[in-house]
Design a protein around this motif. Sequence first.
Motif, short mmCIF file in Angstrom:
data_model
loop_
_atom_site.label_atom_id
_atom_site.label_comp_id
_atom_site.label_asym_id
_atom_site.label_seq_id
_atom_site.Cartn_x
_atom_site.Cartn_y
_atom_site.Cartn_z
N ASP A 1 0.81 -1.22 0.00
CA ASP A 1 0.00 0.00 0.00
C ASP A 1 0.85 1.27 0.00
OD1 ASP A 1 0.96 -0.15 2.54
OD2 ASP A 1 -0.96 0.21 3.55
N ASN A 2 2.08 1.16 -0.50
CA ASN A 2 2.94 2.34 -0.63
C ASN A 2 3.12 2.61 -2.13
OD1 ASN A 2 4.70 4.41 -0.17
ND2 ASN A 2 6.25 3.20 0.87
N PRO A 3 2.45 3.67 -2.64
CA PRO A 3 2.40 3.85 -4.10
C PRO A 3 3.75 4.22 -4.71
CG PRO A 3 1.48 5.75 -2.99
CD PRO A 3 1.77 4.75 -1.92
N LEU B 1 4.19 17.42 -0.17
CA LEU B 1 3.88 16.25 0.67
C LEU B 1 5.13 15.61 1.22
CD1 LEU B 1 1.03 14.58 -1.43
CD2 LEU B 1 0.85 16.35 0.31
N ARG B 2 6.22 15.77 0.47
CA ARG B 2 7.51 15.25 0.93
C ARG B 2 8.59 16.21 0.46
NH1 ARG B 2 9.95 9.74 -1.52
NH2 ARG B 2 10.21 11.05 -3.36
N PRO B 3 9.39 16.79 1.39
CA PRO B 3 10.48 17.65 0.94
C PRO B 3 11.56 16.81 0.25
CG PRO B 3 10.50 17.46 3.34
CD PRO B 3 9.34 16.66 2.85
N PRO C 1 -2.53 6.03 2.56
CA PRO C 1 -1.28 5.28 2.41
C PRO C 1 -0.22 6.09 1.67
CG PRO C 1 -2.98 4.42 0.95
CD PRO C 1 -3.65 5.42 1.84
N THR C 2 -0.69 7.11 0.91
CA THR C 2 0.25 7.89 0.10
C THR C 2 1.08 8.86 0.92
OG1 THR C 2 -1.60 9.34 -0.29
CG2 THR C 2 -1.02 7.86 -2.06
N THR C 3 0.70 9.07 2.16
CA THR C 3 1.44 10.04 2.95
C THR C 3 2.79 9.45 3.35
OG1 THR C 3 -0.59 10.97 3.72
CG2 THR C 3 1.34 11.53 4.97
P1 AMP Z 1 9.51 6.50 -3.00
O1 AMP Z 1 9.18 5.72 -1.79
O2 AMP Z 1 10.72 7.35 -2.89
O3 AMP Z 1 9.42 5.73 -4.24
O4 AMP Z 1 8.36 7.60 -3.17
C1 AMP Z 1 7.05 7.26 -3.32
C2 AMP Z 1 6.27 8.21 -2.49
O5 AMP Z 1 5.59 9.12 -3.36
C3 AMP Z 1 5.17 7.51 -1.73
O6 AMP Z 1 5.65 6.98 -0.53
C4 AMP Z 1 4.20 8.63 -1.53
O7 AMP Z 1 4.58 9.36 -0.42
C5 AMP Z 1 4.37 9.49 -2.77
N1 AMP Z 1 3.26 9.20 -3.68
C6 AMP Z 1 3.23 8.28 -4.65
N2 AMP Z 1 2.04 8.29 -5.26
C7 AMP Z 1 1.31 9.25 -4.66
C8 AMP Z 1 -0.02 9.74 -4.84
N3 AMP Z 1 -0.82 9.27 -5.78
N4 AMP Z 1 -0.44 10.74 -4.01
C9 AMP Z 1 0.40 11.25 -3.07
N5 AMP Z 1 1.65 10.82 -2.86
C10 AMP Z 1 2.10 9.84 -3.64
#
Ligand code: AMP
Length: 420
Positions: free
Chosen positions: A106-108, A241-243, A276-278
């Motif tokens: 559940d981590n996109p 959402l992420r720096p 889950p996207t946070t």
């Molecule tokens: P990484 O883990 O570096 O591949 O980054 C993926 C991160 O991008 C995820 O953990 C989310 O925080 C963010 N992310 C991916 N898809 C989305 C989405 N649809 N909405 C918001 N954040 C997303």
Amino acid sequence: MRPALLSSRRSLHFWPRVSVMNTKVLPVDITHFRFQAQPDDEFGVQNAKPVITKETDQTAILEAVRELKAGQAVGIPTETVYGLAANALQEDAVAKIFAAKNRPADNPLIVHVSSLDMLKTFMPDNTIPPVYLPIIKKLWPGPLTIILPSSPMIPSTVTCSQPTVAVRFPSHPVARALIDACGFPLAAPSANSSGKPSPTLASHVFHDLQGKIPLILDGGPCDVGVESTVLDALRTPPAILRPGGITYESLLSLPHMNKLQVYRKHFVDEALEQAPTTPGMKYRHYSPDAKVVLFEHSDKVSETTVHEVFETKWKSELAGFQKAGVTVRKVGVLQTTPEGEACHWEQVQSKDGVEYIEIQMGRRGHPEEVARGMFKGLRELDSRGVDLIFVQGIPELHEGMAVMNRLRKAASKIIDLGEL
Ligand code: AMP
Ligand code: MG
């Protein structure tokens, strides 16, 4: 006999076993890649065509394309950190990423493109929301991910069934040329085992994923060293959402960005908190095997005392562990180089049966250097088998915001020193 009870709910962490394979590492030389901007195109830079000038690099790219077309996951260099890439439009290929990394389902994932034309092919109505156009023009290709409406072309495993998809256009010549040669977008999270510090060298990827993926392209050290900034400009006001590699300060001055907020610094949102996207709330992140203690302080510090105070405080913290009966044989100290001093990567000392390994991430006052050295430093200390890592925080300005975001998630203990 009663039939065995089979649960239809598959645990998030148990993907099918990854078969053991030989992992090949192919060097690529970034100086052999050029990009020709398209004339008479407002986005001519973003629709540029790659030219690879040396045959060995062409062959390496073709080998990676072959694996990706066959549905495999491949380690690739990007300007942020190394990525584990697979065809973003193929569910089976995407599943390989989750399996190799042992990434929670559940981590996109972020989808990577090599042109605006490619992005449009999977946007609803082939249209990019206009709010992003000035940002794209200024900052793409680069370490910025934007949140866009998703489409049926993107498998739900990529977006985790969210209505949005995160997209990035990397500036690394190898990543750009590879995506272009594939002709399809690549889903790519960082190429580390889930929960570990992100890889900034091909050897980091090999360490974590050898035997699980067929190929790693070695393009040398990553220039930025931390992941991309994730920007959601579909919300009002827009939010980071992420720096990451593109700073809050540099985004603020762009059109429609004057009210830009940073999640968890300027606002918290209940819905986002549950999603889950946070980034980074739900799962362990960026953590070495050793216990990490982070010393942070206010952004307004006296630079003359900051190193002295850090040293006094980590030594007293160490004494506390020893007093409590914790056996400590090796200590890692990850810190910045004082202004005006020459940066040394590593210094080792032994005292009273304890070995101290000090690593400098980069010069204080140069957060972009610290960003480049942070994950590398955490990984190096882990590979040396330290029991504890004491980390010196930096002000949350410019790239310092991304650095502190990652260090806080890596830490199992945070000590706030306040204003020094
Ligand atoms: P990484 O883990 O570096 O591949 O980054 C993926 C991160 O991008 C995820 O953990 C989310 O925080 C963010 N992310 C991916 N898809 C989305 C989405 N649809 N909405 C918001 N954040 C997303
Ligand atoms: Mg990651």
